[in-house]
Scaffold this active site. Structure first.
Site, mmCIF file in Angstrom:
data_model
loop_
_atom_site.group_PDB
_atom_site.id
_atom_site.type_symbol
_atom_site.label_atom_id
_atom_site.label_comp_id
_atom_site.label_asym_id
_atom_site.label_seq_id
_atom_site.Cartn_x
_atom_site.Cartn_y
_atom_site.Cartn_z
ATOM 1 N N GLY A 223 -34.630 15.599 8.446
ATOM 2 C CA GLY A 223 -34.640 16.713 9.379
ATOM 3 C C GLY A 223 -34.532 16.292 10.832
ATOM 4 C CE1 TYR B 22 -24.355 13.912 2.287
ATOM 5 C CE2 TYR B 22 -24.751 14.734 0.074
ATOM 6 C CZ TYR B 22 -24.898 13.748 1.033
ATOM 7 O OH TYR B 22 -25.577 12.595 0.738
#
Length: 162
Positions: free
Chosen positions: A94, A132
């Site tokens: 993150g 992704y």
């Protein structure tokens, strides 16, 4: 936080193996992990390396890695890069580390004029799939991955006739 992304060194291998074990457990494949520091050293730093690796360090602690190797597309007629693993410790996710690792692999691909950067993701790994996709990657749902185990390879190799 001081983030450094650099090529892996032999001295990084013990810490990398710890991260590989974490990934194997996360992917529910710990039973399949037989890699060792020695096998990684041969693959990454041996006489004929078969892969390359980048590591991510935060304040000097190894917290992530990317392992990749060159492949080839017959349709494009050019080399590409296959990303075998991209892993960042869960508590470090993150913060952009995974994106920076993948961006560095993309830089390698661009420098080498590769036409593709490819990898696979387990179909249940929704957080990675979404990550992704946010980076611009597109899933290729029409392809099926095939794999041969060492036993199947030996059996097929032994069936060839001269």
């Amino acid at each position: 936080m001081s983030l450094e992304i650099r090529p892996a060194l032999v001295a990084d291998l013990p810490a990398m193996m710890g991260l590989v074990r974490e990934l194997a457990e996360y992917e529910r494949l710990a039973h399949a992990m037989v890699a060792t520091v020695e096998s990684f050293q041969a693959a990454l730093f041996g006489e004929r390396p078969t892969a390359e690796a980048l590591v991510a360090l935060v304040d000097g602690e190894l917290v992530g890695y990317a392992i990749y190797f060159q492949n080839f597309s017959t349709f494009v007629g050019r080399a590409g890069i296959y990303l075998e693993d991209l892993y960042v410790r869960p508590e470090r996710r993150g913060g952009g580390i995974g994106k920076q690792l993948l961006a560095r692999v993309a830089q390698v691909a661009a420098e080498r004029q590769c036409q593709r950067l490819e990898w696979v993701v387990l179909d249940w790994n929704q957080p990675s799939i979404e990550f992704y996709k946010r980076l611009g990657a597109e899933p290729l749902d029409e392809w099926t991955i095939f794999r041969m185990t060492p036993e199947a390879i030996k059996k097929l190799a032994g069936s060839s006739t001269a």
